[in-house]
Design an enzyme around this catalytic site. Structure first.
Site, PDB file in Angstrom:
ATOM      1  N   GLU A 194      17.583   3.804 -25.242  1.00  0.00           N
ATOM      2  CA  GLU A 194      17.477   4.979 -24.358  1.00  0.00           C
ATOM      3  C   GLU A 194      18.571   4.818 -23.312  1.00  0.00           C
ATOM      4  OE1 GLU A 194      15.313   7.612 -24.316  1.00  0.00           O
ATOM      5  OE2 GLU A 194      14.259   7.033 -26.133  1.00  0.00           O
ATOM      6  N   CYS A 228      18.433   9.453 -15.337  1.00  0.00           N
ATOM      7  CA  CYS A 228      19.323   9.516 -16.500  1.00  0.00           C
ATOM      8  C   CYS A 228      19.537  10.941 -16.998  1.00  0.00           C
ATOM      9  CB  CYS A 228      18.756   8.656 -17.621  1.00  0.00           C
ATOM     10  SG  CYS A 228      17.071   9.089 -18.041  1.00  0.00           S
TER      11      CYS A 228
END
Ligand code: NAD
Length: 442
Positions: A194, A228
């Site tokens: 991720e 993010c």
């Protein structure tokens, strides 16, 4: 306790974890504040409540998710019943980042446990208070040979990566993602990565600018831009830019006041190293709004940067902080030139009232996930997969998909014995024509 095969035992452990987390919720919120002044509201919304809700959802659905799934059999195997069995991988390594240090450590852990695995968790060294409370919670809940926390920095992470695992789940930066992938390749260990990226936010001339500004300010400056999936830069139709920048300014003031440094709702940059990285990106003459910094407090104001070139420092890599470059475009080709300069991002946002434009953008570009007329919120729907593509990541999780991520899917055909069609067996003499006919018919 047999977690590998006994679903009730797994459930018991998760129920205990839920209880321990609820008991320590205030301590978690305090730890997050102490690590980088994460506001309590954001701590509850994006960390503790998110994890609690994930746990409840997993406990509720565990029996259903873990059950072998019957699938439609192939006629070639007639007569059979076919199943997918969910098998735990075994030993899982989870490496977590600092920006949502509780949620991004606990959510994968919950699913890994739910799927029947043993887990070693390496939380981020940059949020020591949160790591400490995570260790406390895990130690209170699990036996060491079931789930263990290994606190420490890069050296601990490297040591763990040098060992053999059955699955590695990593959340963090692209460069470290590559290190993890290389280490995993040594033992052909499957991975979820991720990662991050430079997330575009496109605004065309039909967009509701005021609402767009409000939603972008929230998605960009929550956690002081250290998210993010935060919009990394704006691409706005040229005629709309000035108008939009005024709305953005107003929304920032509305959210954080004239001096965001005094706002209880605005977090700090995680450490001096990141503060310096971000402060270096601020070109004073390009600052339209904000730009104030204070190294002692690791503070950087919500900052709007006007028309910085794609060659400027701020447009080189993922910003991961409260700086928002606003670039304008005149036509679709210009949008394409800018977006195509970067690797596939983790998210993309488009603000428009024009359905065709939205569809064109969504279909044209490859990215992890995103929103039409909002930012960040796709993260919150457990029925949507969350993950990147290309350099922004490998694999996805959330909800049921998280359980599947940590399970090997074992294919089983249960053949009946009451019939055994002779067609497939050698000798094949005189059977070729019939099999060709049959296969065509199928
Ligand atoms: P990072 O990659 O520096 O660190 C993540 C973890 O890896 C930490 O636990 C750290 O100790 C470890 N690590 C660091 N260097 C290492 C090395 N050389 N070898 C082995 N392990 C190492 O990332 P970060 O600064 O903690 O987080 C920020 C990054 O994470 C951003 O790029 C952001 O986009 C990304 N991120 C992605 C997601 C997502 O869900 N896709 C979520 C949050 C953050």
């Amino acid at each position: 306790m047999n977690y590998k095969t006994n679903i009730a035992h797994r459930k018991e452990a998760l129920i205990k974890l839920l209880d321990v987390i609820i008991t320590h919720e205030n301590e978690i919120i305090e730890a997050l504040y102490s690590d980088f002044r994460k506001p309590a509201f954001e701590a509850v919304l994006t960390e503790t409540n998110y994890v609690i809700s994930d746990l409840k959802d997993t406990i509720k659905n565990l029996n259903k998710w873990a059950k072998p799934k019957r699938v439609f059999p192939s006629i070639l195997n007639f007569p059979s019943t076919d199943y997918i069995y969910k098998e735990p991988y075994g030993k899982i390594l989870i490496i977590a980042p600092w920006n949502y240090p509780f949620q991004l450590a606990l959510c994968p852990l919950i699913s890994a446990v739910a799927a029947g695995n043993q887990v070693v968790l390496k939380p981020s060294e940059l949020t020591p208070k949160t790591s400490e409370i995570i260790t406390k919670i895990i130690t209170k809940t699990f036996l060491v040979n079931h789930v263990e926390v290994m606190e420490g920095g890069v050296e601990v992470s490297q040591k763990l990566l040098s060992q053999r695992w059955d699955y590695i789940f990593f959340t963090g930066s692209v460069p470290v993602g590559k290190i993890v992938a290389k280490a995993a390749a040594e033992n052909l260990t499957p991975v979820t990565l991720e990662l991050g990226g430079k997330n575009p936010c496109i605004i065309d001339n039909t967009a509701n600018l005021k609402l767009a500004a409000k939603r972008i300010v929230w998605g960009k400056f929550i956690n002081a831009g250290q998210t993010c999936i935060a919009p990394d830069y704006i691409l706005i139709q040229k005629d709309m830019k000035n108008h939009f920048m005024e709305f953005m300014k107003l929304e920032i003031i509305k959210a954080y006041g004239e001096n965001p440094k005094l706002s209880p709702d605005y977090a700090r940059i995680i450490n001096e190293k990141n503060w310096l990285r971000l402060a270096n990106m601020i070109e004073e003459k390009k600052v339209f709004f904000g730009g104030h910094t204070n190294i002692e407090e690791c503070y950087i104001a919500p900052t709007l940067v006007d028309e910085t070139g794609v060659d400027s420092l701020i447009m080189q890599d993922e910003i991961f902080g409260p700086l928002l470059p606003i670039l304008s475009y005149e036509n679709d080709a210009e949008i394409n030139t800018i977006i195509s300069k970067y690797e596939k991002p983790l998210s993309l946002y488009v603000f428009t009232e024009d359905k065709k434009f939205a569809q064109k953008i969504i279909k044209k570009y490859s990215f992890g996930g995103g929103c039409i007329n909002d930012t960040v919120v796709h993260f919150s729907n457990k029925r949507l997969p969350f993950g990147g593509v290309g350099h922004s990541g490998i694999g996805a999780y959330h909800g049921r998909l998280s359980f599947d991520t940590f399970s090997h899917k074992k294919a089983i055909v249960k053949k009946a014995n009451w019939l055994d069609l002779p067609m497939r067996y050698a000798p094949y003499k005189d059977k070729l024509k019939s099999i060709q006919k049959l296969l065509k018919w199928l």
